[in-house]
Design a protein around this motif. Sequence first.
Motif, PDB file in Angstrom:
ATOM      1  N   ASP A  79     -23.649  10.476  29.598  1.00 48.84           N
ATOM      2  CA  ASP A  79     -24.599  10.692  30.698  1.00 48.84           C
ATOM      3  C   ASP A  79     -24.523   9.558  31.719  1.00 48.84           C
ATOM      4  OD1 ASP A  79     -25.419  13.000  29.484  1.00 48.84           O
ATOM      5  OD2 ASP A  79     -27.160  12.107  28.502  1.00 48.84           O
ATOM      6  N   LEU A  80     -24.400   8.308  31.230  1.00 52.01           N
ATOM      7  CA  LEU A  80     -24.287   7.183  32.155  1.00 52.01           C
ATOM      8  C   LEU A  80     -22.999   7.267  32.964  1.00 52.01           C
ATOM      9  CD1 LEU A  80     -25.582   4.221  29.946  1.00 52.01           C
ATOM     10  CD2 LEU A  80     -26.743   5.311  31.863  1.00 52.01           C
ATOM     11  N   ALA A  81     -21.905   7.632  32.276  1.00 56.80           N
ATOM     12  CA  ALA A  81     -20.637   7.771  32.999  1.00 56.80           C
ATOM     13  C   ALA A  81     -20.723   8.874  34.047  1.00 56.80           C
ATOM     14  CB  ALA A  81     -19.508   8.065  32.009  1.00 56.80           C
ATOM     15  N   GLN A  82     -21.339  10.000  33.660  1.00 57.83           N
ATOM     16  CA  GLN A  82     -21.493  11.093  34.615  1.00 57.83           C
ATOM     17  C   GLN A  82     -22.393  10.681  35.782  1.00 57.83           C
ATOM     18  OE1 GLN A  82     -22.995  14.658  32.850  1.00 57.83           O
ATOM     19  NE2 GLN A  82     -22.710  15.894  34.682  1.00 57.83           N
ATOM     20  N   ALA A  83     -23.460   9.934  35.465  1.00 60.07           N
ATOM     21  CA  ALA A  83     -24.355   9.471  36.530  1.00 60.07           C
ATOM     22  C   ALA A  83     -23.626   8.522  37.474  1.00 60.07           C
ATOM     23  CB  ALA A  83     -25.578   8.781  35.928  1.00 60.07           C
ATOM     24  N   ASN A  84     -22.798   7.618  36.906  1.00 61.51           N
ATOM     25  CA  ASN A  84     -22.028   6.704  37.757  1.00 61.51           C
ATOM     26  C   ASN A  84     -21.037   7.473  38.623  1.00 61.51           C
ATOM     27  OD1 ASN A  84     -23.311   4.398  36.750  1.00 61.51           O
ATOM     28  ND2 ASN A  84     -21.899   4.238  35.033  1.00 61.51           N
ATOM     29  N   THR A  85     -20.393   8.498  38.013  1.00 66.57           N
ATOM     30  CA  THR A  85     -19.452   9.309  38.787  1.00 66.57           C
ATOM     31  C   THR A  85     -20.160  10.040  39.928  1.00 66.57           C
ATOM     32  OG1 THR A  85     -18.091   9.627  36.806  1.00 66.57           O
ATOM     33  CG2 THR A  85     -17.745  11.143  38.630  1.00 66.57           C
ATOM     34  N   MET A  86     -21.312  10.631  39.618  1.00 67.38           N
ATOM     35  CA  MET A  86     -22.069  11.340  40.645  1.00 67.38           C
ATOM     36  C   MET A  86     -22.549  10.372  41.729  1.00 67.38           C
ATOM     37  SD  MET A  86     -24.273  13.973  38.272  1.00 67.38           S
ATOM     38  CE  MET A  86     -25.068  14.725  39.682  1.00 67.38           C
ATOM     39  N   LYS A  87     -22.941   9.149  41.323  1.00 72.75           N
ATOM     40  CA  LYS A  87     -23.380   8.162  42.313  1.00 72.75           C
ATOM     41  C   LYS A  87     -22.211   7.772  43.221  1.00 72.75           C
ATOM     42  CE  LYS A  87     -25.641   3.672  42.749  1.00 72.75           C
ATOM     43  NZ  LYS A  87     -24.615   3.118  43.646  1.00 72.75           N
ATOM     44  N   ALA A  88     -21.025   7.567  42.600  1.00 74.77           N
ATOM     45  CA  ALA A  88     -19.854   7.228  43.409  1.00 74.77           C
ATOM     46  C   ALA A  88     -19.513   8.367  44.374  1.00 74.77           C
ATOM     47  CB  ALA A  88     -18.663   6.926  42.498  1.00 74.77           C
ATOM     48  N   GLU A  89     -19.580   9.614  43.889  1.00 73.49           N
ATOM     49  CA  GLU A  89     -19.313  10.752  44.764  1.00 73.49           C
ATOM     50  C   GLU A  89     -20.344  10.837  45.884  1.00 73.49           C
ATOM     51  OE1 GLU A  89     -19.231  14.128  42.238  1.00 73.49           O
ATOM     52  OE2 GLU A  89     -17.260  13.661  41.364  1.00 73.49           O
ATOM     53  N   ALA A  90     -21.603  10.583  45.537  1.00 73.78           N
ATOM     54  CA  ALA A  90     -22.649  10.623  46.569  1.00 73.78           C
ATOM     55  C   ALA A  90     -22.441   9.523  47.601  1.00 73.78           C
ATOM     56  CB  ALA A  90     -24.027  10.472  45.916  1.00 73.78           C
ATOM     57  N   ASP A  91     -22.056   8.316  47.138  1.00 68.38           N
ATOM     58  CA  ASP A  91     -21.788   7.236  48.082  1.00 68.38           C
ATOM     59  C   ASP A  91     -20.599   7.576  48.982  1.00 68.38           C
ATOM     60  OD1 ASP A  91     -23.867   5.823  46.979  1.00 68.38           O
ATOM     61  OD2 ASP A  91     -22.592   4.664  45.611  1.00 68.38           O
ATOM     62  N   ALA A  92     -19.550   8.155  48.375  1.00 64.28           N
ATOM     63  CA  ALA A  92     -18.384   8.547  49.179  1.00 64.28           C
ATOM     64  C   ALA A  92     -18.753   9.622  50.194  1.00 64.28           C
ATOM     65  CB  ALA A  92     -17.260   9.042  48.267  1.00 64.28           C
ATOM     66  N   ALA A  93     -19.567  10.592  49.755  1.00 61.78           N
ATOM     67  CA  ALA A  93     -19.996  11.650  50.675  1.00 61.78           C
ATOM     68  C   ALA A  93     -20.850  11.074  51.797  1.00 61.78           C
ATOM     69  CB  ALA A  93     -20.774  12.725  49.915  1.00 61.78           C
ATOM     70  N   ALA A  94     -21.730  10.126  51.460  1.00 60.95           N
ATOM     71  CA  ALA A  94     -22.565   9.502  52.498  1.00 60.95           C
ATOM     72  C   ALA A  94     -21.706   8.717  53.487  1.00 60.95           C
ATOM     73  CB  ALA A  94     -23.598   8.585  51.851  1.00 60.95           C
ATOM     74  N   ALA A  95     -20.708   7.982  52.955  1.00 57.65           N
ATOM     75  CA  ALA A  95     -19.821   7.231  53.856  1.00 57.65           C
ATOM     76  C   ALA A  95     -19.026   8.168  54.762  1.00 57.65           C
ATOM     77  CB  ALA A  95     -18.875   6.361  53.034  1.00 57.65           C
ATOM     78  N   ALA A  96     -18.525   9.275  54.168  1.00 56.12           N
ATOM     79  CA  ALA A  96     -17.791  10.248  54.980  1.00 56.12           C
ATOM     80  C   ALA A  96     -18.698  10.873  56.039  1.00 56.12           C
ATOM     81  CB  ALA A  96     -17.200  11.333  54.084  1.00 56.12           C
ATOM     82  N   TYR A  97     -19.937  11.161  55.654  1.00 53.33           N
ATOM     83  CA  TYR A  97     -20.900  11.732  56.613  1.00 53.33           C
ATOM     84  C   TYR A  97     -21.183  10.750  57.751  1.00 53.33           C
ATOM     85  CZ  TYR A  97     -25.338  13.289  58.541  1.00 53.33           C
ATOM     86  OH  TYR A  97     -26.351  13.655  59.390  1.00 53.33           O
ATOM     87  N   GLU A  98     -21.367   9.468  57.403  1.00 55.46           N
ATOM     88  CA  GLU A  98     -21.618   8.475  58.442  1.00 55.46           C
ATOM     89  C   GLU A  98     -20.418   8.352  59.374  1.00 55.46           C
ATOM     90  OE1 GLU A  98     -24.297   6.886  59.160  1.00 55.46           O
ATOM     91  OE2 GLU A  98     -25.512   7.646  57.504  1.00 55.46           O
ATOM     92  N   GLN A  99     -19.209   8.379  58.791  1.00 55.01           N
ATOM     93  CA  GLN A  99     -18.014   8.292  59.620  1.00 55.01           C
ATOM     94  C   GLN A  99     -17.890   9.504  60.535  1.00 55.01           C
ATOM     95  OE1 GLN A  99     -14.447   7.788  57.368  1.00 55.01           O
ATOM     96  NE2 GLN A  99     -13.121   7.614  59.169  1.00 55.01           N
ATOM     97  N   GLU A 100     -18.107  10.697  59.975  1.00 57.09           N
ATOM     98  CA  GLU A 100     -18.053  11.904  60.793  1.00 57.09           C
ATOM     99  C   GLU A 100     -19.115  11.888  61.885  1.00 57.09           C
ATOM    100  OE1 GLU A 100     -18.347  15.198  58.194  1.00 57.09           O
ATOM    101  OE2 GLU A 100     -16.340  14.953  57.332  1.00 57.09           O
ATOM    102  N   LEU A 101     -20.306  11.373  61.528  1.00 54.98           N
ATOM    103  CA  LEU A 101     -21.374  11.291  62.527  1.00 54.98           C
ATOM    104  C   LEU A 101     -21.003  10.331  63.653  1.00 54.98           C
ATOM    105  CD1 LEU A 101     -24.235  12.161  63.305  1.00 54.98           C
ATOM    106  CD2 LEU A 101     -25.112  10.251  61.951  1.00 54.98           C
ATOM    107  N   ALA A 102     -20.403   9.182  63.292  1.00 53.78           N
ATOM    108  CA  ALA A 102     -19.980   8.235  64.320  1.00 53.78           C
ATOM    109  C   ALA A 102     -18.890   8.842  65.204  1.00 53.78           C
ATOM    110  CB  ALA A 102     -19.477   6.951  63.659  1.00 53.78           C
ATOM    111  N   GLU A 103     -17.923   9.535  64.567  1.00 54.45           N
ATOM    112  CA  GLU A 103     -16.877  10.191  65.349  1.00 54.45           C
ATOM    113  C   GLU A 103     -17.457  11.270  66.263  1.00 54.45           C
ATOM    114  OE1 GLU A 103     -14.073  11.637  62.567  1.00 54.45           O
ATOM    115  OE2 GLU A 103     -13.254   9.656  62.066  1.00 54.45           O
ATOM    116  N   ALA A 104     -18.425  12.029  65.734  1.00 60.48           N
ATOM    117  CA  ALA A 104     -19.045  13.074  66.551  1.00 60.48           C
ATOM    118  C   ALA A 104     -19.788  12.469  67.740  1.00 60.48           C
ATOM    119  CB  ALA A 104     -20.003  13.902  65.697  1.00 60.48           C
ATOM    120  N   ARG A 105     -20.481  11.345  67.494  1.00 55.56           N
ATOM    121  CA  ARG A 105     -21.169  10.688  68.607  1.00 55.56           C
ATOM    122  C   ARG A 105     -20.183  10.181  69.648  1.00 55.56           C
ATOM    123  NH1 ARG A 105     -25.629   7.075  65.224  1.00 55.56           N
ATOM    124  NH2 ARG A 105     -27.027   8.814  64.681  1.00 55.56           N
ATOM    125  N   ALA A 106     -19.065   9.583  69.175  1.00 56.76           N
ATOM    126  CA  ALA A 106     -18.052   9.106  70.116  1.00 56.76           C
ATOM    127  C   ALA A 106     -17.459  10.268  70.907  1.00 56.76           C
ATOM    128  CB  ALA A 106     -16.957   8.348  69.362  1.00 56.76           C
TER     129      ALA A 106
END
Length: 204
Positions: free
Chosen positions: A94-121
Amino acid sequence: MFVTDAYGQETAPQPDGGHGAEAPADAGHQAGTEVAHDGGHGEAGFPPFDSSTFPSQILWVAITFGLFYLFLKKVIMPRLSSILEVRETRIAEDLAQANTMKAEADAAAAAYEQELAEARANANVIGQQARDGAKVEAETARKSIEQSLEAKLAEAEDRVAKIKDAAMQDVGAIAEETASAIVSALGGKAAKADVSAAVKSVRS
């Protein structure tokens, strides 16, 4: 193993060979009296508290404890260990799965922020291009309108000049006719050439 004195007295063999039928009638009464008498004075006591049975009690306690220890060691402890291992493994998964999901969520958030910055530009670039395009179109339209107005103004000036020339010609003719009429009314006579020359000299 625990035999009271009263029971031993009651079941002891009789002097006459063990025939219960020949026992006296008051034997039961005497036995009951003896039991009551012994019980009243507590000579036999409670068997577990009898010091003569302590060795056997200790032996049975040791045997019971040993069997219980073997039961715990062979049955209970392995089951508890397996349950703890299963729970530990599940918690680790469960901890490993939670860490994996957290890493995926962080990656998705970073990708979203990057896409948002690109969209604003891109939006800024598109907005600037739109403003520049609108400015160019407005400038082109303004120049086109100015050229059209200038052409219309030149055309109007030409028309006004023509109308003015026509009007001046009409005014000259009217002035010549009026001057001829005035001279005739005064009783004089004037040549048409002289009248025209006089009107033109006045107009100039």
